[in-house]
Scaffold this active site. Structure first.
Site, PDB file in Angstrom:
ATOM      1  N   LYS A  70      39.286  44.471  37.180  1.00 28.73           N
ATOM      2  CA  LYS A  70      39.031  45.141  38.122  1.00 28.73           C
ATOM      3  C   LYS A  70      39.979  46.017  38.998  1.00 28.73           C
ATOM      4  CE  LYS A  70      34.648  42.667  38.810  1.00 28.73           C
ATOM      5  NZ  LYS A  70      34.748  42.368  37.219  1.00 28.73           N
TER       6      LYS A  70
ATOM      7  N   SER B   3      30.583  45.586  34.489  1.00 26.83           N
ATOM      8  CA  SER B   3      30.925  45.855  35.709  1.00 26.83           C
ATOM      9  C   SER B   3      31.911  47.030  36.024  1.00 26.83           C
ATOM     10  CB  SER B   3      31.529  44.579  36.367  1.00 26.83           C
ATOM     11  OG  SER B   3      32.685  44.225  35.831  1.00 26.83           O
TER      12      SER B   3
END
Length: 217
Positions: A174, A137
């Site tokens: 993230k 990701s």
């Protein structure tokens, strides 16, 4: 001449076990493993014995590392100050494994080992931990599956910074994008949608990402 104080029978048993583990597997036991081996249910009980071994000059210990026990031989004990100076260019960083439910990310039960890196690699920043990346990701940020990311332990971050976040007892890497009524944790891969964190979810910032290490096979 050996100036170490004599050990009690239990202290000697535990010291011998630590030395055996270190010599056999090159990895000292954790506090929990020592407790399980000798039937000591309280981790404080184990720590008190380790404190006695430290005071008597048999071991030294990095208290924030799960496997931070080191045997001190007589020559090491007498040259400890010199060693610490010579080793000052490197630092042992705890590697976070599976995050235990409800526990701080640097709790003993979350740490699966350590990695030794040059202080310059981390720009001499304090309170650093590492985390194995799972998944793709964050590939557009140069972070790939299996990489080891390094983060400075902190509980706040600026908008847009890359962080290690804990969401419902799971750790994730993230970009941090707080909104008025929720928090977005944005990936660096268009295949993935942002993680939306609502006010009824458990959320905390564990650290800000400061580096990445990749093993080349």
């Amino acid at each position: 001449m050996d100036t170490k104080k004599a050990l009690t029978e239990r202290q000697q048993e535990i010291f011998d076990y630590i030395r055996s583990c270190t010599e056999r597997g090159k990895m000292p036991p954790t506090v929990r493993e020592i407790g399980d081996k000798f039937g000591i249910s309280s981790t404080n009980g184990v720590r008190s014995i380790l404190a006695a071994l430290i005071k008597k000059g048999y071991i030294r210990r990095a208290p924030r590392l799960s496997r931070g026990i080191e045997i001190l031989e007589e020559s090491e004990n007498s040259l400890q100050e010199t060693q610490e100076t010579s080793e000052s260019s490197t630092v042992e960083v705890p590697i976070i494994g599976r995050v235990a439910a409800g526990a701080p990310i640097l709790a003993v039960q979350n740490i699966e080992g350590t990695v030794t890196v040059d202080r310059d690699f981390l720009a001499s920043q304090p309170n650093v931990f590492a985390l194995h990346v799972k998944g793709d990701s964050m590939i557009n940020a140069g972070i790939f599956d299996g990489d080891l990311v390094f983060a400075r332990s902190q509980t706040v971050a600026e908008r847009g910074e890359m962080i290690i976040a804990q969401v419902d007892d799971e750790a994730t890497v993230k970009y941090y994008q707080p909104q008025i009524d929720h928090i977005e944790l944005r990936p660096a891969n268009p295949k993935y949608q942002p993680i939306i964190v609502h006010s009824n979810q458990k959320f905390s910032i564990a650290g800000r990402v400061i580096g990445v290490l990749r093993k080349i096979n």
